[in-house]
Write a protein that holds these residues in place. Structure first.
Motif, mmCIF file in Angstrom:
data_model
loop_
_atom_site.group_PDB
_atom_site.id
_atom_site.type_symbol
_atom_site.label_atom_id
_atom_site.label_comp_id
_atom_site.label_asym_id
_atom_site.label_seq_id
_atom_site.Cartn_x
_atom_site.Cartn_y
_atom_site.Cartn_z
ATOM 1 N N VAL A 39 -5.731 2.871 -6.036
ATOM 2 C CA VAL A 39 -5.898 3.220 -4.729
ATOM 3 C C VAL A 39 -6.583 4.335 -4.274
ATOM 4 O O VAL A 39 -6.222 5.532 -4.785
ATOM 5 C CB VAL A 39 -4.360 3.148 -3.904
ATOM 6 C CG1 VAL A 39 -4.432 3.711 -2.670
ATOM 7 C CG2 VAL A 39 -3.683 1.772 -3.861
ATOM 8 N N THR A 40 -7.427 4.184 -3.483
ATOM 9 C CA THR A 40 -8.274 5.500 -2.909
ATOM 10 C C THR A 40 -7.750 5.712 -1.312
ATOM 11 O O THR A 40 -7.503 4.803 -0.723
ATOM 12 C CB THR A 40 -9.712 5.417 -3.019
ATOM 13 O OG1 THR A 40 -10.174 4.248 -2.222
ATOM 14 C CG2 THR A 40 -10.027 4.990 -4.524
ATOM 15 N N GLY A 41 -7.971 7.124 -0.939
ATOM 16 C CA GLY A 41 -7.673 7.412 0.307
ATOM 17 C C GLY A 41 -7.965 8.810 0.450
ATOM 18 O O GLY A 41 -8.622 9.576 -0.429
ATOM 19 N N VAL A 42 -8.060 9.309 1.971
ATOM 20 C CA VAL A 42 -8.175 10.840 1.975
ATOM 21 C C VAL A 42 -7.591 12.115 1.441
ATOM 22 O O VAL A 42 -7.719 12.791 0.820
ATOM 23 C CB VAL A 42 -8.630 10.776 3.638
ATOM 24 C CG1 VAL A 42 -9.034 12.291 4.085
ATOM 25 C CG2 VAL A 42 -9.727 9.908 4.155
ATOM 26 N N THR A 43 -6.041 11.404 1.913
ATOM 27 C CA THR A 43 -5.018 12.568 1.527
ATOM 28 C C THR A 43 -3.967 11.859 0.759
ATOM 29 O O THR A 43 -3.344 10.782 1.234
ATOM 30 C CB THR A 43 -4.566 13.077 2.811
ATOM 31 O OG1 THR A 43 -5.848 13.890 3.406
ATOM 32 C CG2 THR A 43 -3.753 14.264 2.396
ATOM 33 N N ALA A 44 -3.173 12.509 -0.387
ATOM 34 C CA ALA A 44 -2.290 12.085 -0.910
ATOM 35 C C ALA A 44 -0.918 12.179 -0.384
ATOM 36 O O ALA A 44 0.019 12.920 -0.698
ATOM 37 C CB ALA A 44 -2.126 12.724 -2.277
ATOM 38 N N THR A 45 -0.859 11.628 0.923
ATOM 39 C CA THR A 45 0.538 11.837 1.634
ATOM 40 C C THR A 45 1.513 10.895 1.069
ATOM 41 O O THR A 45 1.202 9.960 0.387
ATOM 42 C CB THR A 45 0.255 11.163 3.305
ATOM 43 O OG1 THR A 45 -0.186 9.976 3.200
ATOM 44 C CG2 THR A 45 -0.732 12.368 3.785
ATOM 45 N N GLN A 46 2.725 10.866 1.846
ATOM 46 C CA GLN A 46 3.579 9.913 1.583
ATOM 47 C C GLN A 46 3.487 8.573 1.675
ATOM 48 O O GLN A 46 3.715 7.770 1.079
ATOM 49 C CB GLN A 46 5.177 10.469 2.139
ATOM 50 C CG GLN A 46 6.334 9.678 1.591
ATOM 51 C CD GLN A 46 6.682 9.983 0.363
ATOM 52 O OE1 GLN A 46 6.871 11.256 -0.265
ATOM 53 N NE2 GLN A 46 6.797 9.025 -0.699
ATOM 54 N N ALA A 47 2.628 8.405 2.670
ATOM 55 C CA ALA A 47 2.471 7.082 3.492
ATOM 56 C C ALA A 47 1.469 6.440 2.607
ATOM 57 O O ALA A 47 1.699 5.256 2.013
ATOM 58 C CB ALA A 47 1.779 7.080 4.851
ATOM 59 N N LEU A 48 0.411 7.241 2.087
ATOM 60 C CA LEU A 48 -0.346 6.692 1.031
ATOM 61 C C LEU A 48 0.129 6.313 -0.117
ATOM 62 O O LEU A 48 -0.086 5.102 -1.038
ATOM 63 C CB LEU A 48 -1.692 7.645 0.709
ATOM 64 C CG LEU A 48 -2.815 7.122 -0.083
ATOM 65 C CD1 LEU A 48 -3.619 6.091 0.580
ATOM 66 C CD2 LEU A 48 -3.691 8.162 -0.651
ATOM 67 N N ILE A 49 1.163 7.206 -0.952
ATOM 68 C CA ILE A 49 1.838 7.001 -2.136
ATOM 69 C C ILE A 49 2.740 5.495 -1.770
ATOM 70 O O ILE A 49 2.493 4.785 -2.777
ATOM 71 C CB ILE A 49 2.735 8.095 -2.225
ATOM 72 C CG1 ILE A 49 1.823 9.179 -2.738
ATOM 73 C CG2 ILE A 49 3.753 7.833 -3.538
ATOM 74 C CD1 ILE A 49 2.682 10.460 -2.770
ATOM 75 N N ASP A 50 3.303 5.346 -0.603
ATOM 76 C CA ASP A 50 4.168 4.123 -0.414
ATOM 77 C C ASP A 50 3.284 3.083 -0.410
ATOM 78 O O ASP A 50 3.547 2.152 -1.106
ATOM 79 C CB ASP A 50 4.893 4.296 0.787
ATOM 80 C CG ASP A 50 6.144 5.382 0.680
ATOM 81 O OD1 ASP A 50 6.614 5.778 -0.259
ATOM 82 O OD2 ASP A 50 6.358 5.865 1.959
ATOM 83 N N GLN A 51 2.086 3.033 0.183
ATOM 84 C CA GLN A 51 1.299 2.057 0.152
ATOM 85 C C GLN A 51 0.828 1.650 -1.237
ATOM 86 O O GLN A 51 0.576 0.441 -1.600
ATOM 87 C CB GLN A 51 -0.035 2.148 0.842
ATOM 88 C CG GLN A 51 0.284 2.227 2.465
ATOM 89 C CD GLN A 51 0.381 0.630 2.820
ATOM 90 O OE1 GLN A 51 -0.322 -0.181 2.511
ATOM 91 N NE2 GLN A 51 1.295 0.551 3.698
#
Length: 252
Positions: A39-51
């Motif tokens: 999974v790629t994204g801009v910032t390693a937020t909790q929301a991104l981790i959950d996704q």
């Protein structure tokens, strides 16, 4: 692909040793030995981790990771919760900050130029082969209002435009995605018509007006959304791995 092989691949692709940064680039949190689902994204937020957990990812690859220079070094609170989730689900976290900004093809600056139809002509910092801010030009001159409308439409976010008293047409442009507003003075000193960044500071308005340069603040997240996406798409094509880009909404 083994995690160590993937780390070496990214190291060779993004060359973090070429630039001094404010955080460690590369593998920040160790997880699964095998990298197969990213999974790629801009910032390693909790929301991104959950996704990432929902998508059964074994690896997260981002622009904004952890362990920034000057921050509290204790693993507590929000940082603890994020890292615990990664460890509990055996997920690798790779982060590339400035190396992803400056990559000539996949980087945030290069991708913003592609999106806005700007031709990159070189680095903005004299004598620096890996200049973070870059400069270039538009295929035709455009007025500031029209350019701001185009930026806002392309990035799907209302851009802030500070016009200089001359309100001159824009042909030459310099830019630095994210929090690069501090480079506006360097752009103005080189006679460039406009400067684009993600954020604005209080003094940015005065510099734009007094040094006769258009300024556009188009959003930190919005201007850096495309590097991580492009990197993931490249990895998917080159290595044959499954990669999903997850865009966590951020109005700033």
């Amino acid at each position: 692909m083994l995690r160590a092989e993937f780390a070496q691949y990214l190291q060779q692709l993004l060359k973090p040793e070429q630039i001094k940064d404010f955080c460690p680039n590369g593998l920040q949190i160790q997880g699964a030995d095998e990298v197969t689902n990213i999974v790629t994204g801009v910032t390693a937020t909790q929301a991104l981790i959950d996704q990432a957990i929902a998508l059964k990812a074994d690896t997260i690859l981002v622009h904004h990771g952890y362990f920034w220079k000057g921050e509290n070094q204790t693993i507590t609170g929000m940082k603890y919760q994020r890292i615990k989730k990664l460890l509990d689900h055996n997920i690798n976290l790779f982060a590339y900050h400035l190396p992803l900004d400056v990559h000539p093809e996949l980087g945030n600056n290069a991708q913003l130029a592609k999106l806005l139809g700007m031709k990159t002509t070189g680095g903005l910092e004299p004598g620096n082969p890996v200049s973070v801010p870059v400069k270039g030009e538009l295929p035709f001159a455009i007025d500031g209002i029209s350019f701001n409308e185009m930026i806002s439409k392309k990035l799907e976010r209302q851009s802030l435009h500070i016009a200089p008293p001359s309100n001159k047409p824009i042909k030459t442009v310099a830019w630095c995605t994210g929090g690069g507003q501090g480079y506006i003075e360097l752009a103005a000193e080189q006679g460039i018509d406009a400067f684009i960044s993600g954020e604005a500071s209080e003094q940015t308005t005065h510099i734009a007006r007094e040094m006769d340069i258009h300024f556009f603040a188009a959003g930190h997240h919005a201007t850096e959304r495309y590097g991580a996406k492009a990197l993931g798409e490249f990895v998917a094509r080159d290595l044959g791995l499954n990669v999903d880009f997850v865009d966590i909404d951020n109005p700033v």
